[in-house]
Design a protein around this motif. Structure first.
Motif, PDB file in Angstrom:
ATOM      1  N   GLN A 139     -62.304 -28.867 -23.140  1.00  0.00           N
ATOM      2  CA  GLN A 139     -62.039 -29.966 -22.218  1.00  0.00           C
ATOM      3  C   GLN A 139     -62.548 -29.691 -20.815  1.00  0.00           C
ATOM      4  OE1 GLN A 139     -57.737 -30.412 -22.755  1.00  0.00           O
ATOM      5  NE2 GLN A 139     -58.068 -32.233 -23.994  1.00  0.00           N
ATOM      6  N   ALA A 333     -63.720 -35.483 -24.621  1.00  0.00           N
ATOM      7  CA  ALA A 333     -62.849 -34.329 -24.420  1.00  0.00           C
ATOM      8  C   ALA A 333     -61.403 -34.644 -24.778  1.00  0.00           C
ATOM      9  CB  ALA A 333     -62.930 -33.852 -22.977  1.00  0.00           C
ATOM     10  N   PHE A 366     -54.335 -32.556 -18.854  1.00  0.00           N
ATOM     11  CA  PHE A 366     -55.771 -32.662 -18.623  1.00  0.00           C
ATOM     12  C   PHE A 366     -56.071 -33.844 -17.727  1.00  0.00           C
ATOM     13  CE2 PHE A 366     -59.874 -34.585 -19.981  1.00  0.00           C
ATOM     14  CZ  PHE A 366     -60.722 -33.573 -19.560  1.00  0.00           C
TER      15      PHE A 366
END
Length: 377
Positions: A139, A333, A366
């Motif tokens: 990621q 991602a 994230f």
């Protein structure tokens, strides 16, 4: 030196360390793989002085010793050998490979010239699940620069606390940040080459493994299964990335959309704009309004694209242009069914985030920050 080793074990070990073989060094011995036979095992080592890799496999050691064999040539030969057991012997100025139906003789380097690998003790230590590590690297590593003119941007800023590991990468056009839980001792920040993290993620394929991690002043070490990866840290001042992430009050528009259909539409647009020329190449436009989401792309002499996509928009209407490759990297991602974008204006950074409702309880946090492209209409 003489050892008997199964072809699959030999091929596994060589494939593991081959990418650390030097190819731009003034020391010829760095173009080789050091094989050490002792105690019923064969240890394979390679280094280019920035990255070192080591893999140990079982072998029948008939005579202890070591040899440095030209790495890339040896790897190519091993891939083409027939199955079964392979005998490796010699070590002073040549090695002999004996296999079913034949043998080959290869020149070798002086093993005494092969550099010693650094000590593996560090001030910061801990462990992280291989599955979680791979996800973080996948990621975050997409945003690291590949141009080594500014080395700090080829690294991933890794921030450690006893309970949390965070990774940040940026090439100045985009930024990715991810974090997950780990078990460690001490706190600190390290700038690790993205290349190193990608190699560890490539090799740590067993979800059941824990990756043991330690770092000193100039080196970082990863140990898992029968592999060890050692790397130099990047020295330099990493920018204060916190300053470029807009706070909650900055958002003027928000989009929530199905992720896979958006990826498919962007890939269709990418086919059109990838040959759009220096000024408009790789650029797509998102149009957000109360009616939903639209995607537009055009390339001189090639045509244009206009699609209406499923999505919910809240806040102000907005038209904003992005590099399609960077936007696709962000969406790929993620792993959930939906994606959330928070935008602060046509010329200011926006965020690509997992939809918290569909990815509740995810192992990692994230975010992906992306600068828009300014277009003169």
């Amino acid at each position: 030196m003489e050892l008997l080793i199964a072809k699959e074990d030999l091929q596994y070990a060589i494939a593991a360390v081959e990418r650390a073989v030097g190819n731009k060094n003034t020391l010829p011995v760095l173009g080789g793989v050091l094989i050490t036979a002792a105690g019923g095992q064969a240890c394979f080592r390679a280094t280019d002085l920035e990255l070192a890799m080591e893999c140990t496999v079982n072998a029948e050691v008939r005579e202890e010793g070591e040899a440095v064999i030209p790495g890339r040539r040896f790897a190519a030969i091993v891939r083409l050998l027939p199955g079964g057991s392979i005998t490796i012997s010699g070590g002073e100025d040549q090695v002999i490979l004996r296999y079913r139906g034949g043998e080959q003789r290869l020149p070798c380097f002086d093993a005494s010239e092969f550099p010693m690998l650094p000590s593996r003790q560090g001030e910061l230590e801990g462990s992280i699940a291989a599955r979680l590590f791979r996800r973080l690297v996948r990621q975050v590593g997409i945003a690291a620069a590949s141009d080594e003119v500014r080395p700090v941007f080829t690294g991933v800023m890794t921030e450690l606390t006893p309970e949390r590991l965070s990774m940040v990468a940026t090439d100045t056009h985009r930024l990715a940040r991810g974090s997950g839980s780990w078990q460690g001792s001490g706190s600190g920040s390290l700038l690790i080459p993205n290349r190193t993290l990608q190699e560890v993620a490539r090799l740590a394929v067993n979800d059941e493994d824990d990756i043991l991690f330690s770092a000193g002043r100039n080196q970082v070490y990863f140990r898992f299964a029968n592999l060890t990866v050692t790397s130099r840290l990047i020295m330099g001042q990493y920018p204060d990335y916190h300053a470029v992430i807009p706070d909650e009050s900055a958002w003027c528009s928000e989009l929530c959309a199905p992720r896979l259909p958006m990826i498919e539409a962007l890939e269709r647009a990418a086919l059109l704009v990838r040959d759009g020329g220096r000024l408009r190449g790789n650029i797509v436009r998102l149009e957000l309004s109360a009616d939903g989401l639209r995607l537009a792309a055009e390339a001189p002499e090639l045509g244009n694209l206009y699609e209406e996509l499923e999505g919910t928009v809240s806040g102000e209407p907005l038209q904003i242009s992005y590099n399609v490759r960077y936007l696709l990297d962000a969406l790929k991602a993620l792993e959930g069914e939906r994606v959330r974008m928070r935008l602060s204006g046509e010329t200011t950074p926006g965020l690509v985030l997992p939809d918290t409702e569909t990815e509740a309880g995810a192992e990692t946090d994230f975010l992906y920050l992306l600068l828009p492209v300014r277009i003169n209409r």
